[in-house]
Each structure stands twice: as C-alpha cells, then as structure tokens.
Write a protein that holds these residues in place. Sequence first.
Motif, PDB file in Angstrom:
ATOM      1  N   VAL A 109       0.731  -1.293  -0.088  1.00 20.50           N
ATOM      2  CA  VAL A 109      -0.249   0.028  -0.177  1.00 20.50           C
ATOM      3  C   VAL A 109       0.861   1.395   0.053  1.00 20.50           C
ATOM      4  O   VAL A 109       0.529   2.105  -0.797  1.00 20.50           O
ATOM      5  N   ARG A 110       1.959   1.363   0.788  1.00 24.86           N
ATOM      6  CA  ARG A 110       2.927   2.383   0.695  1.00 24.86           C
ATOM      7  C   ARG A 110       3.275   2.584  -0.652  1.00 24.86           C
ATOM      8  O   ARG A 110       3.396   3.928  -1.242  1.00 24.86           O
ATOM      9  N   GLN A 111       3.671   1.469  -1.385  1.00 26.46           N
ATOM     10  CA  GLN A 111       4.294   1.680  -2.774  1.00 26.46           C
ATOM     11  C   GLN A 111       3.328   2.358  -3.585  1.00 26.46           C
ATOM     12  O   GLN A 111       3.534   3.101  -4.333  1.00 26.46           O
ATOM     13  N   MET A 112       1.817   1.730  -3.542  1.00 26.13           N
ATOM     14  CA  MET A 112       0.842   2.400  -4.339  1.00 26.13           C
ATOM     15  C   MET A 112       0.502   3.746  -4.008  1.00 26.13           C
ATOM     16  O   MET A 112       0.009   4.539  -5.073  1.00 26.13           O
ATOM     17  N   LEU A 113       0.531   4.139  -2.788  1.00 22.72           N
ATOM     18  CA  LEU A 113       0.184   5.478  -2.576  1.00 22.72           C
ATOM     19  C   LEU A 113       0.908   6.790  -2.386  1.00 22.72           C
ATOM     20  O   LEU A 113       0.696   7.865  -2.121  1.00 22.72           O
ATOM     21  N   GLU A 114       2.247   6.352  -2.388  1.00 22.50           N
ATOM     22  CA  GLU A 114       3.287   7.296  -2.396  1.00 22.50           C
ATOM     23  C   GLU A 114       2.991   8.671  -3.046  1.00 22.50           C
ATOM     24  O   GLU A 114       3.351   9.657  -2.290  1.00 22.50           O
ATOM     25  N   GLN A 115       2.694   8.481  -4.389  1.00 22.44           N
ATOM     26  CA  GLN A 115       2.487   9.780  -5.061  1.00 22.44           C
ATOM     27  C   GLN A 115       1.103  10.643  -4.524  1.00 22.44           C
ATOM     28  O   GLN A 115       1.028  11.600  -5.170  1.00 22.44           O
ATOM     29  N   ASP A 116       0.284   9.962  -3.923  1.00 21.70           N
ATOM     30  CA  ASP A 116      -1.310  10.480  -3.795  1.00 21.70           C
ATOM     31  C   ASP A 116      -1.286  12.058  -3.171  1.00 21.70           C
ATOM     32  O   ASP A 116      -0.725  11.858  -2.144  1.00 21.70           O
ATOM     33  N   ARG A 117      -1.913  12.769  -3.571  1.00 20.44           N
ATOM     34  CA  ARG A 117      -1.913  14.303  -2.940  1.00 20.44           C
ATOM     35  C   ARG A 117      -3.415  14.877  -3.061  1.00 20.44           C
ATOM     36  O   ARG A 117      -3.729  15.797  -2.797  1.00 20.44           O
ATOM     37  N   THR A 118      -4.167  13.691  -3.126  1.00 17.86           N
ATOM     38  CA  THR A 118      -5.767  13.978  -3.008  1.00 17.86           C
ATOM     39  C   THR A 118      -6.586  13.834  -2.178  1.00 17.86           C
ATOM     40  O   THR A 118      -7.761  14.233  -2.009  1.00 17.86           O
ATOM     41  N   GLY A 119      -5.957  13.511  -1.000  1.00 19.25           N
ATOM     42  CA  GLY A 119      -6.709  13.377   0.235  1.00 19.25           C
ATOM     43  C   GLY A 119      -6.806  11.769   0.552  1.00 19.25           C
ATOM     44  O   GLY A 119      -7.407  11.505   1.513  1.00 19.25           O
ATOM     45  N   HIS A 120      -6.317  10.849  -0.342  1.00 17.24           N
ATOM     46  CA  HIS A 120      -6.314   9.727  -0.278  1.00 17.24           C
ATOM     47  C   HIS A 120      -4.905   9.013   0.084  1.00 17.24           C
ATOM     48  O   HIS A 120      -4.274   8.101  -0.579  1.00 17.24           O
ATOM     49  N   ASP A 121      -4.095   9.894   0.650  1.00 15.22           N
ATOM     50  CA  ASP A 121      -2.942   9.456   0.955  1.00 15.22           C
ATOM     51  C   ASP A 121      -2.752   8.743   1.992  1.00 15.22           C
ATOM     52  O   ASP A 121      -3.248   8.086   2.713  1.00 15.22           O
ATOM     53  N   LEU A 122      -1.360   8.298   2.273  1.00 17.78           N
ATOM     54  CA  LEU A 122      -1.141   7.173   3.183  1.00 17.78           C
ATOM     55  C   LEU A 122      -1.297   7.569   4.621  1.00 17.78           C
ATOM     56  O   LEU A 122      -1.553   6.627   5.290  1.00 17.78           O
ATOM     57  N   HIS A 123      -1.277   8.737   4.820  1.00 20.85           N
ATOM     58  CA  HIS A 123      -1.692   8.994   6.205  1.00 20.85           C
ATOM     59  C   HIS A 123      -2.984   8.837   6.474  1.00 20.85           C
ATOM     60  O   HIS A 123      -3.550   8.415   7.529  1.00 20.85           O
ATOM     61  N   HIS A 124      -3.985   9.094   5.403  1.00 14.05           N
ATOM     62  CA  HIS A 124      -5.280   8.718   5.702  1.00 14.05           C
ATOM     63  C   HIS A 124      -5.595   7.041   5.916  1.00 14.05           C
ATOM     64  O   HIS A 124      -6.351   6.687   6.715  1.00 14.05           O
ATOM     65  N   ILE A 125      -4.667   6.318   5.100  1.00  9.34           N
ATOM     66  CA  ILE A 125      -4.781   5.033   5.495  1.00  9.34           C
ATOM     67  C   ILE A 125      -4.320   4.580   6.586  1.00  9.34           C
ATOM     68  O   ILE A 125      -5.049   3.868   7.450  1.00  9.34           O
TER      69      ILE A 125
END
Length: 218
Positions: free
Chosen positions: A14-30
């Motif tokens: 999941v860390r690999q999949m979400l590293e680039q996300d800036r839309t509010g579905h980032d790793l910290h949300h997870i």
Amino acid sequence: MEQSTIIALTKKYVRQMLEQDRTGHDLHHIKRVYRLANYIAEQEKVDPFVVSLAALLHDIKDHKFTGGDSTVGANLAADFLSGLNVPEEICREVREIILGISFKGGFNKDVSLTPAGKVVQDADRLDAIGAIGVARALTYGGYMGRILYDPMIPPQTYETIDAYLSNESTTINHFYEKLLKLKNTLHTKTARRIAVKRHQFLLDYLQQFLTEWEGLDY
Ligand code: ADP
Ligand code: NI
C-alpha cells in the motif's frame, strides 16, 4: 504465511501504491483508518484480520479517478492477497468491502456489508469529518480546482450516482451534500460515539465560516 506477515507485506504494498497521492487519499489517511478501524473492531469484537486488510487496501485506486469504477482497486487488492496465498474467502470479502464502502452520494446504501466491512466503512467515514475532514475537503477542492464557496450556488440533491460524481458544486456545499450526512450512516456504537464531536466540529466550522464571510463578527 502468518497473519502478521501478510499484514506487514500489505502495508509495504500500500505504501508503494500511495506514495504519489496528493488528493486526500494519501498514506496518512490509510494509517488513520487502519488504526481507527482496529480500535472499533476491538470494541465491537470483530475479527481484526479482515478489518486490517480491507482498511489498508480500500483506497489503492480511487473510483473518482477511474471513471467511477471501484472494481479496479477491488480487483487489484484481491489479486494482491491471492498472490500471498490468503484464503480465497478472505480475498473475496476484502474485494466486496472495497466495492461496498464508498459513499458515492449515498446511492450504494443498499449493498450489504459484512461486520468487518461495517467497521472499515465507519472508520473511513469518521476520517471524512472533524478537523481532518475539513482539511481533506479543502485539500481535495483545491486539487480539483473547485470554487470554495458561492452563496449563489445552493447545495444540491442529486438524482443519480453519475450526477453526484460529475457535479461541479462548491467545496462548502460538499459539507451539506456529503459530510454532514455521514453521522447518520454509521453502523457501530463505537463510531457513533466518536462521531458526535467530529460532527459538531463541522457545524461549528460552517457557522464560523459563514459568519466571517458575511462580516457578522465585527
Ligand atoms: P468515498 O471514497 O467515500 O466515496 P471520496 O473518495 O468521495 O469518498 O472522498 C475522499 C475525500 O475527499 C473525503 O475526505 C471527501 O470529503 C473529499 N471529497 C470528495 N469529494 C469532494 C468534493 N466534491 N469537495 C470536497 N471534498 C471532497
Ligand atoms: Ni478512504
């Protein structure tokens, strides 16, 4: 494979999949949803394994960026778990949870969620309200280039899921169209307890926002 090993490998994926996300579905949300879902699961005596996997994998592909299609992320997640030899019925349940938990204007309220699904949906929804919820809505609105607020554009009621997903409403309207509705969609007693303060925060925020907007505080 041990359950703890499967969870560790899922976190890495999941860390690999979400590293680039800036839309509010980032790793910290997870991370927040994972921790909160595990807390709710413990309180409600729900199996933490399925809860953990579904919480970690629920946003690896956002349906808002796959043309409204949640099956992309759900299938990816199930395939990933199959690849770790996770039992087929667990892969299937995680897939169903990912398909079922999204808000989508409230149009998919008829999907039946398993107890683990209800826990993950509650945790995901709690992360969309409160101070974090305000921040995520503003971040998302900015990312999408939405108007913050316009008193001439009233909150809408959408007749179809497509109308909800393609709407061009304002970010403040999103509070009325979605965020304030979430409290009444929660399944567990634990989540409803946590929601009280977070929901009130949304109301307080809106009241203060509109007071300042209209210049009523000076
Ligand atoms: P779900 O996966 O439950 O359908 P979304 O993916 O729509 O939820 O929302 C993810 C985050 O982005 C949430 O915090 C949500 O409030 C925010 N968001 C979604 N749509 C909007 C919007 N139109 N304006 C502002 N924030 C939004
Ligand atoms: Ni989420």
